[in-house]
Design an enzyme around this catalytic site. Structure first.
Site, mmCIF file in Angstrom:
data_model
loop_
_atom_site.group_PDB
_atom_site.id
_atom_site.type_symbol
_atom_site.label_atom_id
_atom_site.label_comp_id
_atom_site.label_asym_id
_atom_site.label_seq_id
_atom_site.Cartn_x
_atom_site.Cartn_y
_atom_site.Cartn_z
ATOM 1 C CB CYS A 63 6.759 -5.058 9.190
ATOM 2 S SG CYS A 63 8.119 -4.233 10.048
ATOM 3 C CB CYS A 119 3.137 7.485 3.158
ATOM 4 S SG CYS A 119 3.576 6.355 4.468
ATOM 5 C CB CYS A 124 0.683 6.335 11.373
ATOM 6 S SG CYS A 124 1.093 7.971 10.849
ATOM 7 C CD GLU A 132 -2.927 -1.248 2.239
ATOM 8 O OE1 GLU A 132 -3.832 -2.084 2.109
ATOM 9 O OE2 GLU A 132 -2.896 -0.445 3.200
ATOM 10 C CB CYS A 156 2.436 -1.479 13.954
ATOM 11 S SG CYS A 156 2.529 -1.167 12.175
ATOM 12 C CB CYS A 211 5.741 -2.243 16.549
ATOM 13 S SG CYS A 211 7.450 -1.881 16.099
HETATM 14 N N1 SAH Z 1 9.156 0.580 10.337
HETATM 15 C C1 SAH Z 1 9.396 1.999 10.207
HETATM 16 C C2 SAH Z 1 8.504 2.626 9.194
HETATM 17 C C3 SAH Z 1 7.029 2.668 9.561
HETATM 18 S S1 SAH Z 1 6.623 4.326 9.788
HETATM 19 C C4 SAH Z 1 9.290 2.635 11.579
HETATM 20 O O1 SAH Z 1 8.975 1.930 12.526
HETATM 21 O O2 SAH Z 1 9.589 3.810 11.724
HETATM 22 C C5 SAH Z 1 5.049 4.250 10.442
HETATM 23 C C6 SAH Z 1 4.923 5.015 11.733
HETATM 24 O O3 SAH Z 1 3.596 4.823 12.246
HETATM 25 C C7 SAH Z 1 5.883 4.512 12.773
HETATM 26 O O4 SAH Z 1 6.318 5.539 13.606
HETATM 27 C C8 SAH Z 1 4.990 3.583 13.549
HETATM 28 O O5 SAH Z 1 5.494 3.319 14.829
HETATM 29 C C9 SAH Z 1 3.694 4.349 13.575
HETATM 30 N N2 SAH Z 1 2.541 3.501 13.863
HETATM 31 C C10 SAH Z 1 2.462 2.167 13.738
HETATM 32 N N3 SAH Z 1 1.240 1.730 14.105
HETATM 33 C C11 SAH Z 1 0.525 2.808 14.473
HETATM 34 C C12 SAH Z 1 -0.810 3.006 14.906
HETATM 35 N N4 SAH Z 1 -1.650 1.990 15.019
HETATM 36 N N5 SAH Z 1 -1.200 4.271 15.161
HETATM 37 C C13 SAH Z 1 -0.348 5.303 14.988
HETATM 38 N N6 SAH Z 1 0.913 5.186 14.572
HETATM 39 C C14 SAH Z 1 1.354 3.945 14.312
#
Ligand code: SAH
Length: 364
Positions: A115, A108, A336, A95, A122, A119
Site C-alpha cells: 500500500c 476480507c 485489521c 493475504e 498499519c 498510515c
Molecule cells: N486502505 C483501505 C482498506 C484497508 S481496511 C482503508 O484504509 O480503509 C483496513 C482497516 O484496518 C482500515 O480501517 C485501517 O485503518 C485499519 N487498520 C490498519 N492498521 C490497523 C491496526 N494496526 N489495528 C487496527 N486497525 C488497523
C-alpha cells in the site's frame, strides 16, 4: 484467433465476458454460461463446461485460460478465522482472511500488493507499495474462499491489503462480479469498500457502483488525521465528509461506516469523542471502533477496554451507533492492519507462527 498471451477469463466481468465471446464469433450467452461455470460451479477446465460446443472449447483452450492465485499457506486461527497467503503469477504474495460468524461469513479481500498510503499505525504500510491487483487476482480471492468453505461468503469487505480506490477500475469490475446473479449474488449491502478517503474517486465510484461504504477516519480533526492517515493532507476532512454524504444521499437506508482505530493516548479522549460527534453531525453514521492490533516495530498500543467503552458510550449518547469491532484472527496476524504479503516480512512471521501454531503448508 490465438493471441500471444492467453486472456485470463477471471479478469472479465459480465460485460467483458460477453464482449469477449462475441469477439470469438460466439454469442453473449456463451460468455454468461462460462461466467457461471467458473464462479458458481468452480469449474476451471474448459473440457468440463459441457454446454459449450467442442469447437468453442477448442478455441478457448487456444487463446484463453483461467488463472487463479495459488494458495501457498493456510493458517487457521483459534477463533475460526482463516488466513490464506496467495501467490500471484509473478511471485508476489497477498493475504485474504475468512471470518466466520455463526451462519454468516465475511471474506476480507486485498486490492493491492502492499500500500502506498503510509498510515502510521498499519503494518501493510511498512512494506511499501508494489503493484495493483488485476480483476482476476481480486475475484480469485473470493473464488478460493468459496471453494475452500464450500459456499459463497455472505459478505465481502475490501479491507485487506491496499487502498481499493487507488486501483479503481479492477476493483469496480471485481465488485460487479461479486454482485452478479451468475456468480456470488451478493447484494449491495453485502459488498463493502473501505477507503482512507481518495475523494475524487469516491465521486467516481458513486457513478458506477452501489456498494456500501466504509471510511477509515481515525481522527476527528485535520491536525491529527494528517499524522495518522497522511492522504488527509491531500484530501482533508472538509472535502472527505461531503463526498461521503454525497455517496449515500439517494438511499435512506444507508449509513457510512466509519473505522476508528483506538490508539492509547493518541485519539481516544473524551475531547476526541466530542469533536467526532460535532464532525459527524447530520451524517448518517455507524462507528466501528477497532482496538489497535500491534505488529513488530510499532510504538502504538491499543486504548484499554474501559477507555474504549467510555468513548463508545459518549458516541451512543449523541445518537451515533458505535460498536466495538471484535478482534478476529490476531493470533495468526490476520486482524485489521496486520496483513502483509511481502515475501521477506512474511517468512519472518511464519517462522514464529510455525513454532507457535503449526499452520498447514499447502504448497512450499
Ligand atoms: N486502505 C483501505 C482498506 C484497508 S481496511 C482503508 O484504509 O480503509 C483496513 C482497516 O484496518 C482500515 O480501517 C485501517 O485503518 C485499519 N487498520 C490498519 N492498521 C490497523 C491496526 N494496526 N489495528 C487496527 N486497525 C488497523
Amino acid at each position: 484467433m490465438a493471441t500471444d498471451k492467453p486472456v485470463n477469463l477471471l479478469d472479465l466481468d459480465r460485460k467483458a465476458m460477453e464482449a469477449y465471446f462475441v469477439s470469438l464469433g460466439a454469442k453473449p450467452f456463451h460468455g454468461r454460461n462460462v461466467l457461471k461455470w467458473i464462479h458458481k460451479h468452480g469449474v476451471t477446465d474448459f473440457e468440463d463446461m459441457t454446454d459449450l460446443s467442442k469447437k468453442l472449447r477448442a478455441s478457448l483452450s487456444a487463446c484463453a485460460e483461467i488463472r487463479l492465485p495459488k494458495i501457498v499457506l493456510e493458517q487457521p486461527s483459534a477463533d475460526g478465522t482463516v488466513k490464506w497467503v496467495m501467490e500471484l503469477a509473478d511471485g508476489q504474495r497477498i493475504e485474504t482472511v475468512y471470518i466466520p460468524d455463526g451462519n454468516r461469513s465475511t471474506v476480507c479481500v486485498s486490492s493491492q500488493v502492499g500500500c502506498a498510503l503510509d498510515c502510521s499505525f498499519c503494518s501493510t504500510a511498512q512494506q511499501g507499495f508494489n503493484r495493483n491487483l488485476t480483476v482476476g487476482e481480486i475475484i480469485g480471492q473470493v473464488w478460493h474462499a468459496t471453494r475452500q468453505m464450500g459456499k459463497a461468503p455472505s459478505n465481502v469487505v475490501m479491507m485487506g491489503m491496499g487502498e481499493p480506490l487507488a486501483n479503481f477500475d479492477p476493483v469496480v469490475s471485481a465488485m460487479d462480479l461479486m454482485q452478479d446473479d451468475l456468480t456470488y449474488m451478493l447484494s449491495k449491502y453485502r459488498v463493502t469498500i473501505s477507503t482512507s478517503g481518495i475523494v475524487p474517486n469516491l465521486y467516481r465510484l458513486r457513478e458506477v457502483s452501489d456498494v456500501s461504504l466504509a471510511v477509515s477516519l481515525h481522527a476527528p480533526d485535520n491536525e491529527l488525521r494528517d499524522q495518522l492517515v497522511p492522504i488527509n493532507r491531500k484530501y482533508p476532512l472538509e472535502e472527505l465528509i461531503p463526498a461521503c454524504r454525497e455517496f449515500i444521499k439517494n438511499d435512506k437506508r444507508r449509513k457510512i461506516t466509519w473505522e476508528y482505530v483506538m490508539l492509547d493516548g493518541v485519539n481516544d479522549s473524551i475531547a476526541h469523542a466530542r469533536a467526532l460527534i460535532r464532525l459527524l453531525e447530520g451524517t448518517p453514521s455507524k462507528m466501528n471502533l477497532i482496538p489497535f492490533n500491534p505488529f513488530p516495530g510499532t510504538d502504538y498500543t491499543s486504548s484499554p477496554p474501559e477507555r474504549i467503552e467510555v468513548f463508545r458510550q459518549k458516541l451512543m449518547k449523541a445518537g451515533i451507533m458505535a460498536i466495538l469491532r471484535k478482534t478476529r484472527g490476531d493470533d495468526i496476524d490476520a486482524a485489521c492492519g496486520q496483513l502483509v504479503g511481502k515475501v521477506q516480512d512474511r517468512s519472518r512471521r511464519s517462522l514464529v507462527s510455525l513454532r507457535r501454531r503449526q499452520p498447514q503448508e499447502l504448497v512450499s
